[in-house]
Enzyme design. Structure first.
Site, PDB file in Angstrom:
ATOM      1  N   SER A  63       0.798  -1.233   0.000  1.00  0.00           N
ATOM      2  CA  SER A  63       0.000   0.000   0.000  1.00  0.00           C
ATOM      3  C   SER A  63       0.830   1.282   0.000  1.00  0.00           C
ATOM      4  O   SER A  63       0.360   2.333  -0.407  1.00  0.00           O
ATOM      5  CB  SER A  63      -0.956   0.014   1.206  1.00  0.00           C
ATOM      6  OG  SER A  63      -0.224   0.043   2.414  1.00  0.00           O
ATOM      7  N   ASN A 123      -2.430  -9.645   7.978  1.00  0.00           N
ATOM      8  CA  ASN A 123      -1.152  -9.382   8.618  1.00  0.00           C
ATOM      9  C   ASN A 123      -0.230 -10.550   8.270  1.00  0.00           C
ATOM     10  O   ASN A 123      -0.484 -11.678   8.694  1.00  0.00           O
ATOM     11  CB  ASN A 123      -1.367  -9.267  10.134  1.00  0.00           C
ATOM     12  CG  ASN A 123      -0.068  -9.165  10.907  1.00  0.00           C
ATOM     13  OD1 ASN A 123       1.012  -9.055  10.322  1.00  0.00           O
ATOM     14  ND2 ASN A 123      -0.155  -9.221  12.215  1.00  0.00           N
ATOM     15  N   VAL A 124       0.831 -10.291   7.517  1.00  0.00           N
ATOM     16  CA  VAL A 124       1.705 -11.380   7.048  1.00  0.00           C
ATOM     17  C   VAL A 124       2.277 -12.204   8.202  1.00  0.00           C
ATOM     18  O   VAL A 124       2.616 -13.381   8.032  1.00  0.00           O
ATOM     19  CB  VAL A 124       2.875 -10.870   6.161  1.00  0.00           C
ATOM     20  CG1 VAL A 124       2.366 -10.247   4.875  1.00  0.00           C
ATOM     21  CG2 VAL A 124       3.800  -9.928   6.918  1.00  0.00           C
ATOM     22  N   TYR A 137      16.258  -5.983  12.961  1.00  0.00           N
ATOM     23  CA  TYR A 137      15.979  -5.851  11.525  1.00  0.00           C
ATOM     24  C   TYR A 137      17.071  -6.559  10.702  1.00  0.00           C
ATOM     25  O   TYR A 137      16.780  -7.274   9.746  1.00  0.00           O
ATOM     26  CB  TYR A 137      15.917  -4.366  11.180  1.00  0.00           C
ATOM     27  CG  TYR A 137      15.374  -4.036   9.816  1.00  0.00           C
ATOM     28  CD1 TYR A 137      14.039  -4.277   9.487  1.00  0.00           C
ATOM     29  CD2 TYR A 137      16.179  -3.419   8.855  1.00  0.00           C
ATOM     30  CE1 TYR A 137      13.529  -3.937   8.235  1.00  0.00           C
ATOM     31  CE2 TYR A 137      15.668  -3.072   7.606  1.00  0.00           C
ATOM     32  CZ  TYR A 137      14.352  -3.341   7.303  1.00  0.00           C
ATOM     33  OH  TYR A 137      13.846  -2.997   6.066  1.00  0.00           O
ATOM     34  N   ILE A 190      16.384   4.656   0.763  1.00  0.00           N
ATOM     35  CA  ILE A 190      15.389   4.970  -0.272  1.00  0.00           C
ATOM     36  C   ILE A 190      14.389   5.951   0.330  1.00  0.00           C
ATOM     37  O   ILE A 190      13.979   5.791   1.483  1.00  0.00           O
ATOM     38  CB  ILE A 190      14.640   3.693  -0.738  1.00  0.00           C
ATOM     39  CG1 ILE A 190      15.628   2.586  -1.153  1.00  0.00           C
ATOM     40  CG2 ILE A 190      13.672   4.014  -1.888  1.00  0.00           C
ATOM     41  CD1 ILE A 190      16.492   2.844  -2.364  1.00  0.00           C
TER      42      ILE A 190
END
Length: 243
Positions: A10, A60-61, A154, A187
């Protein structure tokens, strides 16, 4: 009907990927989102404006049960649909020094990036194997390749995804399924909006942050038939920051 699913589609890089695939391919795009329906609908509208076909799909993955239920329902409603491209893009950050990191921040990041990859890819993998064709693209990060202080969680999640990419690529290559990872650096997206771009771009040989569209171009290539002999690769797209 042939489909491409983009998790976390999204906003940011995910949204750019949805638009690029809609523009450059004939795939019907499944735009996955977790909570921001407004952003998902905005991406859907942009895809339709450029002549693409898409729909939004909420789950929700990180939630294995929910992923299975929602995708099973979708498959039953669309019995002729064949998903050929999976872009595992959904990810979150909960940055902080490891010594002060709450377990929740560790688990949330691992569950979204790593278990999210398992939950979505595992749902489709047997269908891809039967179909003898597929493109799996995992969005990782410079953090998963080089490691970034303040992002041990992460880096762990994305580093594990790098290894999973290499292993799965070898399992499915004979069936004409490629598995690659794309590792962006800095990015311009919501995720990096709090960073000091002026200072940080000095670390980047290209002297700028990348654009989401540039990442989407690479993903679009890897999702194409042209990329059939590239598999098990981790492709860095970071302006030379890790070279």
């Amino acid at each position: 009907m042939k489909y491409a699913i983009v998790t976390g589609g999204s906003r940011g890089i995910g949204s750019a990927i949805c638009k690029k695939l809609a523009q450059e391919t004939n795939y019907h795009i499944l735009i996955n989102y977790q909570s921001n329906k407004e952003a998902a609908l905005a991406t859907l509208k942009e895809v339709e404006e450029i002549g693409g076909k898409a729909e939004i799909i909420q789950f929700n993955v990180a939630d294995h049960k929910q992923v299975n239920e929602v995708l099973t329902q979708w498959q039953e409603k669309n019995p002729t649909a064949i998903v050929e491209v999976i872009v595992n893009n959904a990810g979150i950050t909960r940055d902080g020094l490891f010594m002060w990191m709450p377990q929740q921040d560790w688990n949330d990041v691992i569950n979204t990036s790593l278990n999210g990859f398992y939950n979505v890819t595992n749902f489709f993998i047997q269908k891809l194997l039967r179909n003898k064709y597929g493109r799996i693209i995992n969005m990782v990060s410079v953090s998963g390749v080089k490691g970034t202080p303040g992002q041990t969680n992460y880096s762990a999640a994305k580093g594990a995804l790098v290894a999973a990419t290499k292993a799965l690529a070898q399992e499915v290559a004979k069936r004409n399924i490629t598995v690659n990872a794309v590792a962006p650096g800095f990015i311009k997206t919501d995720m990096t909006s709090d960073l000091d771009e002026k200072e940080l771009k000095k670390l980047v040989p290209a002297n700028r942050f990348g654009e989401a569209e540039e990442v989407a171009e690479l993903v679009n290539f890897l999702a194409s038939k042209k990329a059939g002999y590239i598999t098990g690769e981790i492709i860095n797209i970071n302006g030379g920051i890790y070279s």
